[in-house]
Design a protein around this motif. Structure first.
Motif, mmCIF file in Angstrom:
data_model
loop_
_atom_site.group_PDB
_atom_site.id
_atom_site.type_symbol
_atom_site.label_atom_id
_atom_site.label_comp_id
_atom_site.label_asym_id
_atom_site.label_seq_id
_atom_site.Cartn_x
_atom_site.Cartn_y
_atom_site.Cartn_z
ATOM 1 N N LYS A 83 39.077 34.297 21.886
ATOM 2 C CA LYS A 83 38.776 33.395 22.505
ATOM 3 C C LYS A 83 39.676 31.909 22.365
ATOM 4 O O LYS A 83 39.577 32.019 20.918
ATOM 5 C CB LYS A 83 36.855 33.152 22.567
ATOM 6 C CG LYS A 83 36.003 34.238 22.413
ATOM 7 C CD LYS A 83 34.280 33.483 22.393
ATOM 8 C CE LYS A 83 34.546 33.423 21.024
ATOM 9 N NZ LYS A 83 33.412 32.820 20.331
ATOM 10 N N PRO A 84 39.240 31.594 23.313
ATOM 11 C CA PRO A 84 39.669 31.425 24.358
ATOM 12 C C PRO A 84 40.557 32.148 25.585
ATOM 13 O O PRO A 84 40.935 31.569 26.439
ATOM 14 C CB PRO A 84 39.812 29.719 25.065
ATOM 15 C CG PRO A 84 40.892 29.430 23.766
ATOM 16 C CD PRO A 84 40.696 30.053 22.684
ATOM 17 N N ASN A 85 41.734 33.220 24.925
ATOM 18 C CA ASN A 85 42.225 34.122 25.602
ATOM 19 C C ASN A 85 41.709 34.261 26.600
ATOM 20 O O ASN A 85 40.890 34.722 26.701
ATOM 21 C CB ASN A 85 42.912 34.944 25.011
ATOM 22 C CG ASN A 85 43.904 36.124 25.682
ATOM 23 O OD1 ASN A 85 43.610 36.780 25.802
ATOM 24 N ND2 ASN A 85 45.516 35.586 24.979
ATOM 25 N N ARG A 86 43.010 34.173 28.474
ATOM 26 C CA ARG A 86 41.986 34.872 29.514
ATOM 27 C C ARG A 86 42.371 36.345 29.366
ATOM 28 O O ARG A 86 40.853 36.796 29.714
ATOM 29 C CB ARG A 86 43.383 34.041 30.530
ATOM 30 C CG ARG A 86 43.329 32.961 31.042
ATOM 31 C CD ARG A 86 44.006 31.859 31.673
ATOM 32 N NE ARG A 86 43.983 32.983 32.979
ATOM 33 C CZ ARG A 86 43.564 32.133 33.866
ATOM 34 N NH1 ARG A 86 42.895 31.491 33.430
ATOM 35 N NH2 ARG A 86 43.316 33.187 35.795
ATOM 36 N N ASP A 87 42.730 36.715 28.679
ATOM 37 C CA ASP A 87 43.100 38.612 28.660
ATOM 38 C C ASP A 87 41.501 38.858 28.066
ATOM 39 O O ASP A 87 41.646 39.593 27.380
ATOM 40 C CB ASP A 87 44.572 39.462 28.108
ATOM 41 C CG ASP A 87 45.501 38.833 29.034
ATOM 42 O OD1 ASP A 87 45.020 38.556 30.101
ATOM 43 O OD2 ASP A 87 46.547 38.645 28.376
ATOM 44 N N PHE A 88 41.728 37.795 26.338
ATOM 45 C CA PHE A 88 40.454 38.699 25.788
ATOM 46 C C PHE A 88 39.097 38.483 27.128
ATOM 47 O O PHE A 88 37.947 39.152 27.023
ATOM 48 C CB PHE A 88 39.675 37.630 25.216
ATOM 49 C CG PHE A 88 39.204 37.674 24.534
ATOM 50 C CD1 PHE A 88 38.780 38.786 22.921
ATOM 51 C CD2 PHE A 88 37.908 36.771 24.076
ATOM 52 C CE1 PHE A 88 38.186 39.129 22.266
ATOM 53 C CE2 PHE A 88 36.459 37.975 23.362
ATOM 54 C CZ PHE A 88 37.039 38.446 22.376
ATOM 55 N N PHE A 89 38.883 37.704 27.876
ATOM 56 C CA PHE A 89 37.145 36.719 29.000
ATOM 57 C C PHE A 89 37.822 38.431 29.918
ATOM 58 O O PHE A 89 36.871 38.953 30.788
ATOM 59 C CB PHE A 89 37.556 35.743 29.083
ATOM 60 C CG PHE A 89 37.078 34.985 28.475
ATOM 61 C CD1 PHE A 89 35.394 34.485 27.997
ATOM 62 C CD2 PHE A 89 37.427 33.812 27.599
ATOM 63 C CE1 PHE A 89 34.530 33.851 27.308
ATOM 64 C CE2 PHE A 89 37.303 33.250 26.332
ATOM 65 C CZ PHE A 89 35.688 32.686 26.450
ATOM 66 N N LYS A 90 38.635 38.268 30.082
ATOM 67 C CA LYS A 90 38.661 39.871 31.036
ATOM 68 C C LYS A 90 38.330 40.966 31.162
ATOM 69 O O LYS A 90 37.424 41.851 31.834
ATOM 70 C CB LYS A 90 40.027 39.633 31.454
ATOM 71 C CG LYS A 90 40.553 40.225 32.702
ATOM 72 C CD LYS A 90 41.853 40.693 33.205
ATOM 73 C CE LYS A 90 41.882 41.808 35.183
ATOM 74 N NZ LYS A 90 41.799 42.367 34.080
ATOM 75 N N ARG A 91 38.711 41.354 29.783
ATOM 76 C CA ARG A 91 38.685 42.662 28.795
ATOM 77 C C ARG A 91 36.653 42.784 29.129
ATOM 78 O O ARG A 91 36.289 43.735 29.348
ATOM 79 C CB ARG A 91 39.275 42.767 27.504
ATOM 80 C CG ARG A 91 40.284 43.063 27.334
ATOM 81 C CD ARG A 91 40.751 43.155 26.314
ATOM 82 N NE ARG A 91 42.448 43.433 26.036
ATOM 83 C CZ ARG A 91 43.283 42.647 25.881
ATOM 84 N NH1 ARG A 91 43.475 41.420 24.938
ATOM 85 N NH2 ARG A 91 44.931 43.311 25.403
ATOM 86 N N VAL A 92 35.893 40.876 28.498
ATOM 87 C CA VAL A 92 35.129 40.905 28.106
ATOM 88 C C VAL A 92 34.115 41.906 29.929
ATOM 89 O O VAL A 92 33.716 42.799 30.199
ATOM 90 C CB VAL A 92 34.276 40.036 28.017
ATOM 91 C CG1 VAL A 92 32.595 40.230 28.116
ATOM 92 C CG2 VAL A 92 34.697 40.018 27.008
ATOM 93 N N LEU A 93 34.413 41.384 31.333
ATOM 94 C CA LEU A 93 34.484 41.357 32.422
ATOM 95 C C LEU A 93 34.782 42.547 33.390
ATOM 96 O O LEU A 93 33.556 43.164 33.781
ATOM 97 C CB LEU A 93 34.995 40.215 33.232
ATOM 98 C CG LEU A 93 35.018 38.786 33.220
ATOM 99 C CD1 LEU A 93 35.460 37.551 33.738
ATOM 100 C CD2 LEU A 93 33.435 38.595 33.338
ATOM 101 N N ASP A 94 35.458 42.960 32.811
ATOM 102 C CA ASP A 94 35.577 44.953 32.890
ATOM 103 C C ASP A 94 35.298 45.767 32.522
ATOM 104 O O ASP A 94 34.478 46.453 32.763
ATOM 105 C CB ASP A 94 36.976 44.963 32.778
ATOM 106 C CG ASP A 94 38.115 43.904 33.929
ATOM 107 O OD1 ASP A 94 37.752 43.306 34.569
ATOM 108 O OD2 ASP A 94 39.368 44.181 33.675
ATOM 109 N N SER A 95 35.143 45.165 31.287
ATOM 110 C CA SER A 95 33.282 46.473 29.666
ATOM 111 C C SER A 95 32.567 45.693 30.780
ATOM 112 O O SER A 95 31.549 47.392 30.953
ATOM 113 C CB SER A 95 33.461 46.322 29.263
ATOM 114 O OG SER A 95 32.362 44.691 28.901
ATOM 115 N N ALA A 96 32.367 45.349 31.648
ATOM 116 C CA ALA A 96 30.666 45.104 32.624
ATOM 117 C C ALA A 96 30.768 45.917 33.356
ATOM 118 O O ALA A 96 30.042 45.509 34.953
ATOM 119 C CB ALA A 96 30.113 43.862 32.351
ATOM 120 N N GLY A 97 31.848 45.551 34.319
ATOM 121 C CA GLY A 97 32.095 45.445 35.619
ATOM 122 C C GLY A 97 31.636 44.370 36.425
ATOM 123 O O GLY A 97 30.704 44.378 38.107
#
Length: 261
Positions: A185-199
């Protein structure tokens, strides 16, 4: 709250617990959220404990979670290095300047402290000294890229606030005249990976944390709503000076149940 989140991302230290003591009401709060069918992800920039150690620590404190629900900065860095390795179509050489406890997270890569492609920098506690700083400076100045597991300014301990590795990351960026790749955090790719993991789409997620910059600000740049808790490293004066404006502010994680209702 007008739109009930399908996914709630939760910071750990300072939000769910301080030291080894859960924030009052935290365990029951997460139990209630799960009963409502809300997915949970546990996000941390902690770089002193491995994934297994963090999961075990949370469970000992009474929190219930699956291993895949915890996404740490070292995990993000490992995934980034695998991606870079695939693009280069050769093994990458790394210098993991990280705590001994998380070196195992990078065991599949070739280690080279003299001519690395990437320096991976995490919290190494009292191991910092001018000799190490100069060695890091020289390999980065000679061409290695700096991968910082995070760039936090400070963190909350049982003894009070302490300067975090952002101090060293910013210094190395300055003397080497090149920016670091920041993984947590606050890297955008980090948050994107989290969102993708939950769909889950960003508009259906909520980030809850005590860091107005990394937690709230990082989430908001992805379109995720941010909720600031007044525990851990939260300081009213600092929050008021920040350009980040949380969507919600609650006294502690215990107040999240009422917010979600």
């Amino acid at each position: 709250m007008k739109r009930i989140p399908q996914l709630i991302m939760l910071d750990l230290d300072g939000t769910l617990y301080v030291g080894r003591q859960p924030i009052p009401g935290a365990i029951e709060c997460l139990r209630q959220l799960r009963k409502r069918g809300i997915q949970l992800r546990f996000l941390t920039n902690t770089t002193t404990k491995s994934q297994d150690e963090l999961v075990a620590q949370l469970r000992v404190m009474g929190f219930s979670l699956e291993e895949e629900e915890l996404i740490s900065a070292p995990v993000g860095a490992r995934l980034e290095l695998l991606s870079l390795q695939q693009k280069l179509q050769r093994p990458v050489r790394i210098w993991p300047a990280v705590a001994d406890s998380i070196k195992q997270d990078f065991s599949e890569f070739f280690w080279d402290e003299y001519t690395p492609d990437y320096v991976v920098l995490g919290d190494i506690g009292d191991a910092w000294d001018i000799t190490l700083i100069n060695r890091l400076f020289n390999v980065i100045h000679s061409g290695a890229e700096l991968i910082a597991l995070h760039k936090n300014r400070f963190w909350q301990t049982e003894e009070g606030l302490k300067a975090d590795i952002g101090f060293f990351v910013a210094g190395l960026e300055y003397v080497c005249s090149k920016p670091a790749r920041v993984m947590g955090k606050p890297n955008r790719d980090f948050f994107k990976r989290v969102l993708d993991s939950a769909g889950v789409d960003a508009m259906d997620a909520l980030m809850v944390g005590d860091d107005i910059d990394s937690d709230v600000g990082g989430a908001q740049q992805m379109g995720v709503r941010g909720c600031l808790v007044r525990t851990g490293k939260y300081r009213a004066a600092y929050a008021e000076q920040s350009p980040v404006r949380p969507n919600y502010i609650i006294d502690s994680i215990a107040g999240l149940i009422e917010l979600v209702r």
